[in-house]
Scaffold this motif. Structure first.
Motif, mmCIF file in Angstrom:
data_model
loop_
_atom_site.group_PDB
_atom_site.id
_atom_site.type_symbol
_atom_site.label_atom_id
_atom_site.label_comp_id
_atom_site.label_asym_id
_atom_site.label_seq_id
_atom_site.Cartn_x
_atom_site.Cartn_y
_atom_site.Cartn_z
ATOM 1 N N MET A 619 -5.197 -4.565 2.974
ATOM 2 C CA MET A 619 -6.174 -3.711 2.314
ATOM 3 C C MET A 619 -7.461 -4.459 2.016
ATOM 4 N N TRP B 109 -3.700 4.560 -0.874
ATOM 5 C CA TRP B 109 -5.030 4.024 -0.670
ATOM 6 C C TRP B 109 -5.336 3.900 0.803
ATOM 7 N N LEU B 110 -4.352 3.367 1.554
ATOM 8 C CA LEU B 110 -4.566 3.203 2.995
ATOM 9 C C LEU B 110 -4.729 4.555 3.687
ATOM 10 N N LEU B 111 -3.938 5.505 3.238
ATOM 11 C CA LEU B 111 -4.050 6.824 3.863
ATOM 12 C C LEU B 111 -5.372 7.484 3.531
ATOM 13 N N HIS B 113 -8.156 6.110 3.103
ATOM 14 C CA HIS B 113 -9.233 5.525 3.891
ATOM 15 C C HIS B 113 -9.006 5.671 5.383
ATOM 16 N N GLY B 114 -7.912 6.326 5.720
ATOM 17 C CA GLY B 114 -7.628 6.479 7.147
ATOM 18 C C GLY B 114 -8.258 7.747 7.704
ATOM 19 N N ASN B 115 -7.865 8.004 8.926
ATOM 20 C CA ASN B 115 -8.452 9.159 9.617
ATOM 21 C C ASN B 115 -7.343 10.136 9.968
ATOM 22 N N ALA B 116 -7.108 11.069 9.088
ATOM 23 C CA ALA B 116 -6.006 12.028 9.340
ATOM 24 C C ALA B 116 -6.419 13.432 8.910
ATOM 25 N N ARG C 5 -2.430 14.277 6.133
ATOM 26 C CA ARG C 5 -2.464 13.218 5.112
ATOM 27 C C ARG C 5 -1.418 13.463 4.030
ATOM 28 N N ARG C 52 0.398 15.404 14.733
ATOM 29 C CA ARG C 52 -1.042 15.157 14.680
ATOM 30 C C ARG C 52 -1.598 14.973 16.095
#
Lengths: 621, 174, 100
Positions: A619, B109-111, B113-116, C5, C52
């Motif tokens: 992170m 947090w990672l999700l 900032h991800g692209n989904a 998500r 997805r």
């Protein structure tokens, strides 16, 4: 003939080996033959080499014999090589001849001792090392001989090792001379580092061309070599070991601590005279050390009760004269005095040995007396030796050599007259303590009866040395001329005093001491007792008896702090660093082992924790 | 259709939490089955009907049943439940909860900032799955079959009990 | 419209719940159950990802996870039975003889 040079140190060395290995199995006669015979052969060879050298001197006044290369590393390749010139020839001849006489004497003196073969092995090894030292072509080989004689000195001082006091005396000698040896080693490092060679002749040339007079390197190198010489020759401030070294057998004292080893320092300075000439302050220091030592030791000799200790202090004092001569530039005179001193000092020790043996190991002079009639050999030889020591005018060799030194000192550079006065005072003291010794031991009443009169093996060497103590000084001029081929001649700074004047004053000083001793110890002994009894006299007596308090001083200043330091460092700070590393490793081991609980949940928790950390890194980076 | 997803997710999460806190093994198993069924609904909502069916049949229907059988064989009973209660004190939960919460926070947090982006869920049926399975992933299939064989052999070997000597001559080995 | 998500977030929540179960429970059966929960959550994540990208690969992987879970459970439960026969208890903290 000169090719046989290598045999002179080699034969005694082989003798030492044979005696060391086979000695305990040989009979006493065999040991005596091997031990004395090896020195006899060596002396014969050295004397014939001397004759050959004198008859047909080699070119440039020197002969070098290289045996093999000792070390070959980079630019450092000292060889086992022997260098023969006037200086080393004279010293080698004297050393081997006097050694032979003393070995002959020891065959009877040490008879019955259970360490008979061990004694001769050590003595032979000593002679081999001493000759190596004298003949060495380079300073490294000289240092090898230097260390060898130090080792033999230690072994022989502590010869009767069952008595711990002898061991202590041996250790004291070794440690004190070690201090000097270390200074000398540092000096060798300095010389090699700056001049690139340890071969003495090359070194002298290089120093002369590269170092200006009074340059820092010259002063440092000369001072360090002086440190080494001071240690080995028992001069101020490293003289404290010699009186205690009298714990060894009398022949050892005669050979090592009178005639030969202690003069190694004189030889070193004479050999490297160029360095000292390049460092005038150090050369002056040599003279000052000599003068101070001769006075101090003379005073101490006046108060001693042990016959050998008187002679020990006398040795220190006489070597002070040699240092004085070296310091004022009278190189030949110093060697001349060495020769005569070797004769009469060895004689005095041998005669003292006869007395000690005859009185069944009695050393205290105040328990002796009246031996004039009982031991005529001892009396006459001791008298001749004592007169030579004190400088009886015109007859004895000692007079001529000491006279030359005093005369040269008076006419030398700045401070010459002061040093001359010190030398004259030294003559008075020498005469005083010598005749005190003679009068107390040989005159008066018989206190201890004679139990073992000397045999031929003990009497003959003494007589030969007595003859040499008289005759050895007559041909002074040809000797100095011969030595001038190897050593620089004495250069005076203006004639302040004629030789006749100096000799006359010295003769008067001798008489003054003789008369004073006659009065105080023979005519009116009560006077000396009274003088020693009154408070000032007692204080002075105690002070001089303990060698001017130097042992006490060294003990307080050097020995005790070191002992205290060692005691406080019992837990050893330096060791604890390594222990600490080990303890740290053990601690880490315990910490890591405690994570291995064997419980499933803990392992799962660690995995989860690890993944948390890894994700955190992802992170944030 | 998202309401179905949210409801099913809520049920699954609740059932899992309840499963964790039960004292009786069988109760926990039943809650687990409920959770699995809710996840099957999510699968169906995702347009993966084949997988939804397999989740019910194999996961809930075979694996959980196996669990139930074994628990019944163990016959743990009331003493075990009491022991569990003694062990599950509140302080026990703190450490793992904190650790897991941190982990979850990192996931989120990672999700974030991800692209989904949300997508329209097209239904991918058994045909496509089968074609992918026996086409591109054939080796995986073979390996999985070997894994199952290994599991079978191991379970058989581990479960085999030595018969007492007296009956050895009469009863054939199982 | 399917929220990808949130689907992954649900998967994460289920995974952490399973992790809590593994860390807290001492009964071996419960530990195995919690591991099943974690495997299921991982499978859910795969299927969501497959949706997805509109490909069957996610479902294929879920099938493999299923096969693996089956094999693991069968062996694991056989071991549970063995443990119970030997120690008469299913406490994982008691079977800690391999400690350092």
């Amino acid at each position: 003939m000169l090719q046989l040079l290598w045999l002179v140190p080699a034969i005694p060395f082989v003798g030492a080996l044979v005696l060391a290995v086979l000695g305990p199995r040989m009979r006493a006669r065999g040991v005596a033959v091997v031990g004395t015979g090896s020195i006899a052969v060596s002396a014969a060879i050295s004397l014939s080499i001397a004759v050959a050298f004198l008859n047909a001197p080699p070119a440039a006044g020197s002969y070098t014999q290289t045996l093999w290369t000792w070390i070959d590393v980079g630019s450092f390749h000292p060889a086992i090589a022997f260098y023969l010139d006037a200086l080393s020839l004279v010293m080698m001849a004297v050393v081997t001849f006097v050694s032979f006489l003393i070995h002959l004497y020891s065959t009877e003196f040490m008879r019955g001792d259970e360490g008979y073969s061990r004694f001769f092995a050590y003595m032979n090894l000593f002679v081999a090392s001493m000759v190596t030292l004298l003949l060495a072509d380079n300073l490294l080989l000289l240092y090898l001989g230097w260390e060898g004689v130090g080792l033999c000195s230690y072994l022989l001082i502590g010869f009767w090792y069952q008595d711990p006091a002898n061991g202590r005396a041996g250790r004291k000698a070794f440690i004190v001379t070690r201090v000097g040896d270390t200074a000398m080693a540092v000096g060798l490092f300095l010389l090699f580092h700056n001049l690139g060679t340890l071969r003495i002749q090359d070194l002298m040339h290089a120093a002369q061309t590269q170092w200006p007079i009074s340059s820092a390197y010259a002063i440092a190198a000369a001072a360090l070599l002086l440190g080494g010489a001071v240690g080995k020759s028992a001069q101020l401030p490293l003289q404290t070991w010699l009186p205690d070294a009298m714990a060894g057998p009398t022949p050892t004292s005669a050979l090592i601590h009178a005639a030969t080893m202690v003069t190694a320092g004189v030889y070193l300075i004479a050999r490297t005279h160029v360095l000292f000439q390049l460092a005038p302050p150090v050369q002056f220091a040599v003279a000052v050390v000599g003068a101070a030592t001769l006075l101090m030791a003379g005073c101490s000799a006046l108060t001693q009760n042990d016959i050998k200790r008187v002679l020990a202090y006398s040795t220190i004092s006489q070597i002070g004269y040699m240092f004085l001569a070296l310091g004022v530039g009278a190189w030949g005179a110093a060697i001349f005095h060495f020769i005569t001193h070797a004769f009469f000092k060895a004689l005095l020790f041998l005669a003292a040995g006869i007395v000690i043996e005859a009185l069944h190991h009695e050393h205290n002079i105040f328990r002796m007396g009246g031996l004039r009639k009982e031991l005529p050999v001892a009396f006459w030889t001791f008298l001749i030796g004592g007169c030579a020591l004190a400088g009886l005018p015109l007859i004895t060799a000692g007079f001529y050599s000491k006279d030359l030194i005093l005369w040269s000192t008076a006419n030398s550079t700045a401070g010459g007259m002061g040093l001359w006065a010190a030398g004259i005072a030294g003559v008075v003291l020498t005469s005083l303590y010598t005749f005190r010794l003679i009068f107390v031991v040989f005159f008066g009443q018989l206190r201890t009866p004679v139990s073992r009169p000397p045999g031929l093996a003990m009497a003959a060497p003494a007589c030969i040395l007595a003859f040499l103590s008289i005759a050895g000084g007559f041909d002074r001029d040809s000797l100095t001329a011969f030595l001038a081929t190897a050593l620089p001649a004495f250069r005076d700074a203006g004639v302040r005093m004629g030789e006749a004047t100096s000799s006359a004053v010295a003769g008067l000083a001798f008489l003054a001491g003789l008369l004073a001793a006659w009065y105080a110890w023979l005519r009116n002994p009560a006077f000396s007792h009274a003088a020693a009894a009154n408070p000032a006299g007692r204080l002075l007596h105690r002070f001089w008896f303990s060698d001017w308090g130097m042992d006490w001083l060294y003990d307080r200043v050097l020995v005790r702090p070191v002992v205290w330091l060692v005691a406080t460092n019992k837990a050893d700070v330096i060791d604890s660093i390594y222990d600490g590393i080990a303890s740290l490793a053990a601690l880490c081991h315990r910490l890591l082992s405690s994570t291995e609980t064997g419980k499933l949940r803990w392992y799962a928790a660690w995995i989860a924790g690890g993944s948390v950390v890894t994700l955190a890194i992802v992170m944030f980076l | 259709m998202t309401i179905v997803f949210y409801t099913a997710s809520a049920v699954a999460i609740a059932a899992t939490i309840l499963m964790l806190t039960r004292l009786h093994a069988v109760h926990a198993l039943l809650y687990l089955i409920v959770s699995l069924l809710a996840v099957a609904v999510i699968f169906f909502d995702l347009g993966a009907p084949f997988i939804a069916a397999l989740e019910v049949i194999i996961y809930a229907g075979a694996i959980m049943v196996l669990f139930v059988f074994v628990v019944m064989l163990l016959n743990l009973g009331e003493p075990a439940a009491r022991a569990e209660r003694a062990l599950l004190t509140p302080p026990m939960w703190i450490g793992p909860s904190v650790l897991a919460t941190i982990l979850l926070a990192e996931f989120v947090w990672l999700l974030a900032h991800g692209n989904a982006p949300p997508v329209v869920a097209a239904s991918i049926g058994p045909v496509e799955v089968g074609m992918a399975l026996f086409g591109r992933y054939l080796i995986g299939v073979e390996l999985a079959s070997m894994l199952l064989l290994a599991g079978l052999v191991a379970a058989y070997h581990l479960g085999w009990r030595k018969v007492p000597q007296a009956e050895a001559t009469h009863v054939p080995h199982p | 419209m399917f929220p990808i998500r949130e689907g992954l977030v649900v998967s994460g929540i289920l995974f952490t719940l399973g992790l809590i179960g593994v860390l807290v429970r001492r009964n071996l059966v419960f530990v195995l159950m919690s591991i099943e929960v974690m495997l299921n959550a991982a499978g859910l994540a795969f299927v969501v990802a497959g949706t997805r990208w509109r490909q069957p690969d996610g479902q294929v992987v879920f099938l493999f996870i299923l096969a693996m879970a089956a094999a693991e459970v069968s062996v694991g439960l056989a071991l549970v039975l063995e443990l119970y026969h030997q120690h008469k208890s299913l406490d994982t903290d008691a079977i800690s003889r391999m400690r350092g």
